[in-house]
Design an enzyme around this catalytic site. Structure first.
Site, PDB file in Angstrom:
ATOM      1  CB  CYS A 161     106.651  17.855  41.705  1.00  0.00           C
ATOM      2  SG  CYS A 161     105.782  19.171  40.818  1.00  0.00           S
ATOM      3  CG  HIS A 288     110.250  19.515  46.639  1.00  0.00           C
ATOM      4  ND1 HIS A 288     110.364  18.852  45.438  1.00  0.00           N
ATOM      5  CD2 HIS A 288     109.096  20.227  46.562  1.00  0.00           C
ATOM      6  CE1 HIS A 288     109.334  19.144  44.670  1.00  0.00           C
ATOM      7  NE2 HIS A 288     108.558  19.992  45.327  1.00  0.00           N
ATOM      8  CG  HIS A 323     109.640  22.606  40.508  1.00  0.00           C
ATOM      9  ND1 HIS A 323     110.034  21.287  40.435  1.00  0.00           N
ATOM     10  CD2 HIS A 323     108.532  22.618  41.306  1.00  0.00           C
ATOM     11  CE1 HIS A 323     109.210  20.542  41.137  1.00  0.00           C
ATOM     12  NE2 HIS A 323     108.294  21.330  41.683  1.00  0.00           N
TER      13      HIS A 323
END
Length: 581
Positions: A161, A288, A323
């Site tokens: 990620c 994040h 996400h």
């Protein structure tokens, strides 16, 4: 000594809240989330809300002017559209005579296409040219061609990620080293059954819209999308400037973050130091903020360590987009730029209750001047990266040292014929039993190389792999099909990311330094050596462990044979240690 400013001169973005920068900006200002019931991905788990790009593959082909019935990955199509948008935004029409580099961050690559035709590929020779599982490099090359920059040098980074943010970091480093004139950097990631089911096995997907940092948060919502920025050195026109960045490893766990957020703290601190800024100079942090119980507490602790009592505005925009995994760093970089240009702080949607141990996020503000913002992007294996974006160029202090050379202190190569039982010199038989063959070989070659070099913990770990933990990924894909998306093993998914090996070795050696994985087909090792030598040359590392790890599977070997391609090596584990002279 000062370093030249790296400018962001164009951006392109499409995600769940818009198919271009204007529509994304409009959704952010209005507080409209793009997380809904899935429409384009066909999955048994359609009760899980996701953030999909609201375009079919055919619609994306039409945007790109593709009149071809050939199946194409959403990863490739979204990436090509975002690259075109970024170049147009930067006013770049012709790159003739320019040294152009395209750096893409992705993990699933063309997996959405492979899983769709997986069973047919076993009998239909016309489909043998489709991506092999989560093959990443192929999608990057296709993006370049579709976006009209087919002559560009291409590179693929796969650090889960944090992939897209690491792509931007590498792009800035290439410009500073005068190895490119124009860099197009970012990431693209399509939703797939593979990673939807994978995250589901970890039990971190929320069946409601995610609520980062909220006391009732129950997990994340997956999303998809692409974003790219054009980076140039000292141009006349600039949207914003990259002032600093950091890439550090948490070295704690493959899928969990440490309680004190050590990797995140180190990455943010490194980015601020490079920018020559104090924590109080940051007005906004795009966190994040996945919405999982573990991530949000860990990141909050890291933020508190960096900013103490003077916390800037903080919000997670994953409550808008979902996400978007490997693409999240560039999508959120683009969002940060839009917020800076339009003087607002994006809302942290869904937050209502303060959570113990977490920061208090911003619910949205307008009329706020943002001079410097920090963007966080953290990946599996504790691959943590942070980026400082500024409205004005800073005369930041350069940490580059005089040019150094390196020597290869040790070089260990293993193949399928080598006896891996000697791994017990470094790892107990009980622990090694849980490792796949490639993981064993990678550890044995890496730990032997470090021992021969007389180094317990390297300053940095740079890894190259064309297909990552390939047998593990394909087994998980087989299980998805065989078990109809039920009773899947989380361990297989946890070990499926391309940077699994790099992070596992970091955890083993306690290396909190720079950590990156290149997954660009046959050029992976060249890129890894380029980056490792850069770290030595600029004085950013005294020792670098460089690894080249790959394996094949009988299934895809048979595909290669039917397609007339040379099958891959059954196993290759090559590790070397570079030491500064």
């Amino acid at each position: 000594m000062t370093q030249d400013s790296i400018s962001i001169t164009g951006l392109g973005i499409l995600c769940a809240i818009g198919n271009d920068a204007d529509s994304v900006l409009d959704s952010l200002r209005k507080g409209v989330s793009g997380i809904h019931r899935m429409r384009y991905l066909s999955s048994k788990h359609d009760d899980l809300p996701v953030g999909e790009v609201q375009l079919s593959e055919d619609q994306m082909k039409a945007i790109l002017g593709i009149d071809n019935p050939k199946p194409m990955s959403r990863t490739t199509l979204m990436g090509a559209i975002a690259i075109r948008q970024a170049l147009q935004h930067a006013g770049i029409e012709d790159v003739t005579g320019k040294r152009v580099v395209l750096i893409n961050g992705t993990t699933v690559g063309g997996m959405d296409l492979t899983e769709k035709y997986f069973q047919q590929m076993k009998t239909d020779d016309s489909l043998l040219d489709l991506p092999q599982g989560n093959e990443c490099g192929k999608s990057t090359v296709e993006m370049a061609e579709l976006a009209g920059v087919g002559t560009a040098r291409t590179c693929t980074i796969s650090t889960a990620c944090s992939s897209a943010l690491n792509s931007i970091i590498l792009g800035c480093e290439m410009l500073r080293a005068d190895d490119a004139d124009i860099v197009i950097a970012g990431g693209s990631e399509a939703l797939s059954k593979f990673h939807l089911n994978g995250f589901n096995t970890l039990m971190i997907l929320d069946k409601q819209p995610c609520r980062p940092f909220d006391a009732t948060r129950a997990g994340l919502n997956l999303g998809e999308g692409a974003a790219f920025v054009v980076l140039e050195k000292n141009p006349v026109r600039s949207l914003a400037y990259v002032s600093g960045y950091g890439n550090r490893c948490d070295a704690f766990h493959q899928t969990a973050s440490s309680e004190n957020g050590e990797g995140a703290y180190l990455a943010m601190t490194e980015a601020l130091n490079m920018a020559g800024l104090k924590p109080s100079d940051i007005q906004y942090v795009n966190a994040h903020g996945t919405g999982t119980p573990n991530n949000d507490v860990s990141e909050s602790q890291a933020l508190k360590r960096v900013f103490a009592e003077k916390m800037p505005y903080v919000s997670s925009t994953k409550s808008f987009t979902g996400h978007t995994t490997s693409a999240s760093g560039s999508i959120e970089t683009a969002i940060c730029i839009l917020a800076m240009q339009n003087d607002f702080v994006p809302a942290n949607l869904g937050w209502t209750l303060q959570s113990e141990g977490c920061i208090t996020p911003c619910l949205g503000l307008s009329g706020v001047q943002l001079d410097n913002v920090l963007c966080n992007s953290f990946g599996f294996g504790g691959n943590d990266s942070s980026l400082v974006i500024s409205k004005k160029a800073h005369s930041a202090t350069s940490h580059d040292c005089p040019c150094y050379e390196y020597v290869t202190a040790s070089h260990i190569t293993l193949s399928a014929e080598d006896d891996l039982k000697s791994l017990k010199e470094f790892i107990s038989p009980m622990e090694s039993r849980r490792m796949g063959t490639l993981m064993k070989a990678a550890h044995l070659s890496a730990l032997r190389a470090l021992k021969e070099a007389g180094i317990e913990c390297p300053d940095a770990i740079v890894t190259a792999t064309a297909k990552g933990m390939f047998s593990t990924s394909i087994q998980f894909l087989e299980d998805i099909h065989a078990n109809d998306e039920e009773l899947l093993k989380p361990t297989l998914f946890m070990q499926s990311t391309h940077n699994t090996i790099s992070s596992a070795i970091a955890i083993r050696t306690g290396c909190h330094g720079y950590n990156i994985t290149y997954s660009h087909s046959d050029d992976s090792f060249k890129w890894a050596m380029y980056d490792a030598s850069r770290l030595i040359r600029t004085g950013k590392a005294r020792s670098v462990l460089v690894g080249f790890y790959d394996e094949s599977t009988p299934l895809f070997d048979s595909f290669d044979e039917r397609a007339g391609r040379k099958p891959s090596e059954p196993l290759h584990a090559e590790s070397l240690v570079l030491i500064r002279q």
